[in-house]
Design a protein around this motif. Structure first.
Motif, PDB file in Angstrom:
ATOM      1  N   MET A   1      24.106   9.262  32.361  1.00 22.77           N
ATOM      2  CA  MET A   1      25.202   8.916  33.286  1.00 22.77           C
ATOM      3  C   MET A   1      25.331   9.996  34.351  1.00 22.77           C
ATOM      4  SD  MET A   1      28.988   7.740  32.560  1.00 22.77           S
ATOM      5  CE  MET A   1      28.169   6.198  32.203  1.00 22.77           C
ATOM      6  N   HIS A  25      30.775   3.755  27.549  1.00 21.89           N
ATOM      7  CA  HIS A  25      29.696   4.730  27.384  1.00 21.89           C
ATOM      8  C   HIS A  25      30.237   6.021  26.762  1.00 21.89           C
ATOM      9  CE1 HIS A  25      25.886   6.719  28.191  1.00 21.89           C
ATOM     10  NE2 HIS A  25      26.596   7.766  28.535  1.00 21.89           N
ATOM     11  N   CYS A  29      28.648   8.003  23.715  1.00 20.59           N
ATOM     12  CA  CYS A  29      27.788   9.124  24.094  1.00 20.59           C
ATOM     13  C   CYS A  29      28.586  10.426  24.016  1.00 20.59           C
ATOM     14  CB  CYS A  29      27.239   8.904  25.506  1.00 20.59           C
ATOM     15  SG  CYS A  29      26.170  10.247  26.055  1.00 20.59           S
ATOM     16  N   CYS A  32      28.224  12.846  27.227  1.00 24.82           N
ATOM     17  CA  CYS A  32      29.037  12.524  28.398  1.00 24.82           C
ATOM     18  C   CYS A  32      30.523  12.687  28.079  1.00 24.82           C
ATOM     19  CB  CYS A  32      28.741  11.109  28.883  1.00 24.82           C
ATOM     20  SG  CYS A  32      27.092  10.939  29.616  1.00 24.82           S
TER      21      CYS A  32
HETATM   22 ZN   LIG Z   1      25.906   9.640  28.274  1.00 22.80          ZN
END
Ligand SMILES: [Zn+2]
Length: 84
Positions: A1, A25, A29, A32
């Protein structure tokens, strides 16, 4: 990202569909999600002060960007930024 997308999301500048996508996301994740939390903490610390001097703000921005770019290695705080 991308960092740009992450920052736009945190600034609530994305449209609703993009915000949902980024939020989903971040749920999945950890990398991130950690970057987002770091960025929010830095920003809230700036906001609290109301009117910090510009040099301190610039250093914090550089530090935040180095974290986001470098994957959050805590030892990266002395990395030089040529041509800033
Ligand atoms: Zn990510």
């Amino acid at each position: 990202m991308s960092t740009t997308l992450l920052q736009s999301y945190l600034d609530r500048e994305t449209d609703a569909a993009t915000a949902r996508h980024v939020g989903a996301h971040l749920d999945e994740c950890h990398h991130c999600d950690r970057d987002a939390r770091t960025f929010q903490q830095l920003r809230s610390s700036l906001t609290r002060h109301g009117g910090p001097d510009e040099a301190a703000v610039g250093r914090l921005h550089d530090f935040a960007h180095s974290l986001l770019r470098g994957g959050g290695d805590e030892s990266a705080e002395k990395a030089p930024e040529p041509g800033a």
